[in-house]
Design a protein around this motif. Structure first.
Motif, mmCIF file in Angstrom:
data_model
loop_
_atom_site.group_PDB
_atom_site.id
_atom_site.type_symbol
_atom_site.label_atom_id
_atom_site.label_comp_id
_atom_site.label_asym_id
_atom_site.label_seq_id
_atom_site.Cartn_x
_atom_site.Cartn_y
_atom_site.Cartn_z
ATOM 1 N N CYS A 197 0.977 -1.196 0.064
ATOM 2 C CA CYS A 197 0.098 -0.051 -0.049
ATOM 3 C C CYS A 197 0.908 1.250 -0.098
ATOM 4 O O CYS A 197 1.390 1.545 0.934
ATOM 5 C CB CYS A 197 -1.023 -0.074 1.241
ATOM 6 S SG CYS A 197 -1.956 1.595 1.107
ATOM 7 N N CYS A 198 1.041 1.772 -1.327
ATOM 8 C CA CYS A 198 2.264 2.827 -1.271
ATOM 9 C C CYS A 198 1.549 4.137 -1.045
ATOM 10 O O CYS A 198 0.589 4.704 -1.697
ATOM 11 C CB CYS A 198 2.385 2.779 -2.697
ATOM 12 S SG CYS A 198 3.508 1.201 -3.199
ATOM 13 N N VAL A 199 1.853 4.879 0.031
ATOM 14 C CA VAL A 199 1.702 6.117 0.673
ATOM 15 C C VAL A 199 2.519 7.245 0.432
ATOM 16 O O VAL A 199 2.642 7.922 -0.273
ATOM 17 C CB VAL A 199 0.851 5.759 1.924
ATOM 18 C CG1 VAL A 199 0.242 7.150 2.238
ATOM 19 C CG2 VAL A 199 -0.081 4.887 2.342
ATOM 20 N N ALA A 200 3.561 7.189 1.263
ATOM 21 C CA ALA A 200 4.481 8.196 1.333
ATOM 22 C C ALA A 200 5.404 7.953 0.113
ATOM 23 O O ALA A 200 5.698 8.936 -0.379
ATOM 24 C CB ALA A 200 5.173 7.938 2.508
ATOM 25 N N SER A 201 5.448 6.864 -0.470
ATOM 26 C CA SER A 201 6.435 6.697 -1.712
ATOM 27 C C SER A 201 5.431 6.130 -2.570
ATOM 28 O O SER A 201 4.710 5.264 -2.444
ATOM 29 C CB SER A 201 7.496 5.750 -1.263
ATOM 30 O OG SER A 201 8.268 5.330 -2.595
#
Length: 288
Positions: free
Chosen positions: A127-131
Motif C-alpha cells: 500500500c504505497c502512501v509516502a512513496s
C-alpha cells in the motif's frame, strides 16, 4: 448463498496465478459467499513461458531470454481488474482484495472507481502512501542467511534489466531452491507440498514495469473507501514491521478513515496456508 452479500474479487501478487486463491475461495463459498479470483494479463492460461523453460529445460537459455510479458504494465492490470469489478458490481457489493504486489492493482482501481467498491482489503499487500513505488517498502539489503537473502541468491534468476521481468523457476527440483521457497513463502505449510504450490500457484515471470510502476494512493478517492489490512506475522516477503509502516502512513494520510486491522500468524502465502482463518476474517467484514 446470500444474494445480498458481497462478492470478493481477489487479485494476486508477484508471479502468482489465480490458483493461489483456490483454498480461500473454497472456504468462502462454503460459508455462502461469492468469490472471484482475477487472472491478471499475462498470467495463468494467458502467460507465455520464456524460451528454455520447457521440458527438458535449457537453463542457460531460460535464464537469459527476454520475457514475452515485458511490455505489460500496471495500467494493463488495473484496466483488466476494473472491467471485472464493473461487471461484478452489477450484482451487488464488491470487496476487492489484493495480495502482495496485487496491492498496487487494488490501489489503482480504488483510485479510479471508488464508487464501485464497498471495501478494499490489503492482505500482506503493498500500500504505497509516502512513496509511490513498492521498492521503497522492500528490504534492500537482507541478511544472506535470512529467507529473503537465501531466495535472492537461489530462487530468482537472470538479470531483470535484460529479461524485463522478475524470474523464478517453478519447475525446479533443486533442494536448495525448494527449501528457500518454503522458508520465504510458505513456512507454515508441509514442505512436501512446496513443489505443487510452485507448479500450480506461480509462474516464471512478473513484468518489471509492473513492479516499478507508480502505485501511490489518491486520498480524494481511495482515501474515502472503507479499508482493511490483514497482517501476516510470519511473513518474510513483506515483514510485519513494513506492513505496520504502510498502515501507519495510510492512517496518517486519512485519519478520519483509518484501516481496520486484523492479524494472522501466517506466512506470505496465507490464502494457501491459512485459508480457514483468512475466510473467517473476510466473511465478517461489513460491506455496506
Amino acid at each position: 448463498m446470500n444474494p445480498d452479500g458481497p462478492t470478493f474479487v481477489l487479485v494476486t501478487g508477484l508471479g502468482a496465478t489465480s490458483f493461489l486463491w483456490n483454498p480461500l475461495v473454497r472456504e468462502l463459498v462454503l460459508r455462502g459467499h461469492r468469490a472471484l479470483p482475477v487472472e491478471l494479463p499475462g498470467h495463468g492460461f494467458g502467460t507465455v513461458f520464456p524460451l528454455g523453460y520447457g521440458s527438458p529445460q535449457d537453463l542457460d537459455q531460460f535464464t537469459t531470454a527476454v520475457s514475452a510479458l515485458a511490455e505489460l504494465s500496471l495500467d494493463d492490470y488495473a484496466e483488466h481488474t476494473l472491467g471485472i469489478v464493473r461487471r461484478v458490481a452489477e450484482h451487488g457489493p464488491v470487496i476487492l482484495v489484493g495480495h502482495s504486489l496485487g496491492g498496487s492493482t487494488l490501489t489503482r482501481v480504488a483510485n479510479a472507481a471508488p464508487d464501485l467498491l464497498a471495501r478494499i482489503v490489503y492482505l500482506s499487500a503493498f500500500c504505497c502512501v509516502a512513496s509511490p513505488v513498492v521498492s521503497a517498502y522492500t528490504p534492500t539489503d537482507p541478511d544472506p542467511g535470512s529467507p529473503l537473502g537465501r531466495a535472492r541468491a537461489t530462487v530468482f534468476l537472470g538479470h531483470p534489466g535484460r529479461t524485463g521481468a522478475s524470474r523464478t523457476n517453478p519447475r525446479s527440483a533443486a533442494p536448495e531452491v525448494l527449501a528457500a521457497a518454503h522458508a520465504l513463502l510458505m513456512a507454515d505449510l508441509d514442505p512436501a507440498q512446496v513443489p505443487a504450490v510452485l507448479a500450480y500457484a506461480t509462474q516464471p515471470d512478473e513484468p518489471l514495469q509492473v513492479i516499478f510502476a507508480d502505485a501511490q494512493v489518491d486520498p480524494a478517492t481511495w482515501g474515502r473507501l472503507p479499508r482493511t489490512y490483514i497482517r501476516t506475522t510470519r511473513d518474510e516477503v513483506i515483514p510485519v514491521h513494513i506492513q505496520d509502516r504502510m498502515i501507519a502512513e495510510a492512517d496518517q494520510l486519512t485519519p478520519a478513515n483509518p484501516f481496520t486491522v486484523h492479524t494472522l500468524a501466517a506466512s506470505h502465502f496465507a490464502p494457501i496456508t491459512q485459508p480457514t482463518q483468512l475466510a473467517d476474517i473476510l466473511a465478517a467484514l461489513p460491506a455496506a
